[in-house]
Design an enzyme around this catalytic site. Structure first.
Site, PDB file in Angstrom:
ATOM      1  CG  HIS A 152      -1.661   1.138   1.558  1.00  0.00           C
ATOM      2  ND1 HIS A 152      -2.762   1.548   0.735  1.00  0.00           N
ATOM      3  CD2 HIS A 152      -1.566   2.267   2.370  1.00  0.00           C
ATOM      4  CE1 HIS A 152      -3.214   2.690   0.920  1.00  0.00           C
ATOM      5  NE2 HIS A 152      -2.620   3.147   2.054  1.00  0.00           N
TER       6      HIS A 152
ATOM      7  CB  SER B 215      -2.187   0.381  -2.994  1.00  0.00           C
ATOM      8  OG  SER B 215      -3.327   0.498  -2.086  1.00  0.00           O
TER       9      SER B 215
ATOM     10  CD  GLU C 142      -5.082   6.482   2.488  1.00  0.00           C
ATOM     11  OE1 GLU C 142      -5.043   5.587   1.509  1.00  0.00           O
ATOM     12  OE2 GLU C 142      -4.175   6.248   3.516  1.00  0.00           O
TER      13      GLU C 142
ATOM     14  CG  HIS D   5       0.357   6.411   0.978  1.00  0.00           C
ATOM     15  ND1 HIS D   5      -0.651   7.632   0.880  1.00  0.00           N
ATOM     16  CD2 HIS D   5      -0.381   5.447   1.428  1.00  0.00           C
ATOM     17  CE1 HIS D   5      -1.698   6.954   1.568  1.00  0.00           C
ATOM     18  NE2 HIS D   5      -1.449   5.809   2.189  1.00  0.00           N
TER      19      HIS D   5
HETATM   20 FE   LIG Z   1      -2.742   4.847   3.218  1.00  0.00          FE
END
Ligand SMILES: [Fe+2]
Length: 282
Positions: free
Chosen positions: A161, A225, A206, A166
């Site tokens: 992730h 992700s 997010e 990110h």
């Molecule tokens: Fe996150």
């Protein structure tokens, strides 16, 4: 004080650093828990190291297989759905299907782009502690890998992730500045303002969408992700609203379900400016 290798091994053997919730796919797998625990201890030990050298993790074949599976599954859908900044950044950082990247290398790369750095963390931390590190242009990142039984799902952040979702986005200057502003806001916010900042973070960092010419693209890490989140969010039945700060900071979220609504920003520069104004009102 930083532990010696022997002390670290002893500490790892006797302490489970963060217990997994009962519904975590690895909760009943002792070998997985021991491995996750070992990697989490590396992160905890890092904070006591005055040199702050991010420890590299010697990932195992099973962990690489999980990374490879998610990376390959996402390739095609990301090319259709991810914003162009993200796709370029992923390439520039050299992310590959056959190698789990080390935070140490990614941190040096990010620093050369936007002055951001990474720091390892052993698991979820509370909102203010996590967000306020962004003010110092530092992103806290986990290093362990999700359980192999569910490559497309993790109830907590993991290196898949962090690195796929990110880290590429932090190479974008306006996004990096926006993140640092959120960090500053988290440090000075009262409890209600912190909840609102948490929602702003959720619906952008997010699960954010961005206009790109006549198209809508994804830039949120939770979308980029996850194959299922990224496919699901573009279904016509999912409402996509123009970003409005007041609406966003008043929209609650549930991390355990697919997002029922999404917000579209016009640009990262716009996001930075409305966030600056928002925080100036604290
Ligand atoms: Fe996150």
């Amino acid at each position: 004080m930083i532990m010696t290798a022997d002390e670290l091994q002893n500490d790892i053997a006797t302490t489970e650093i963060s217990l997994l919730p009962i519904d975590h796919p690895g909760a009943h797998d002792p070998a997985y828990r021991a491995r996750r625990n070992y990697i989490a201890h590396l992160a905890a030990n890092y904070r006591h190291d005055t040199l702050h050298k991010i420890p590299d993790v010697a990932y195992m074949c099973e962990e690489l297989a999980v990374w490879n599976s998610v990376f390959c599954q996402l390739e095609e859908v990301q090319h259709r759905r991810a914003c162009s900044f993200y796709l370029a950044a992923k390439k520039n950082l050299g992310l590959r299907a056959d190698e789990i990247p080390q935070l140490s290398k990614l941190s040096d790369q990010l620093n050369s782009f936007t002055g951001f750095r990474l720091a390892p963390i052993e698991g979820l931390v509370e909102t203010r502690a996590f967000l306020s590190r962004l003010e110092k242009r530092t992103m806290l990142c986990t290093q362990y890998v999700r359980h192999h039984s569910r490559p497309d799902y993790t109830p907590e952040p993991d290196i898949v992730h962090e690195a796929i979702g990110h880290i590429p986005t932090f190479t974008i200057p306006d996004f990096a500045d926006f993140s640092a502003l959120v960090g500053y806001g988290a440090r000075i916010a009262d409890e209600q303002q912190l909840i609102e900042l948490g929602r702003l973070y959720w619906w952008t960092v997010e699960f954010g969408l961005i206009e790109e010419g006549s198209e809508i693209k994804a830039f949120g890490a939770g979308l980029l992700s996850s194959f299922s989140e990224l496919e699901n969010c573009f279904r016509p039945k999912i409402p996509k609203q123009k970003f409005d700060l007041k609406t966003v900071i008043n929209t609650e979220f549930d991390y355990s379900m697919m997002q029922p609504v999404l917000f579209i920003i016009p640009s990262y520069a716009y996001l930075k400016e409305v966030t600056r104004e928002f925080i100036a009102s604290f």
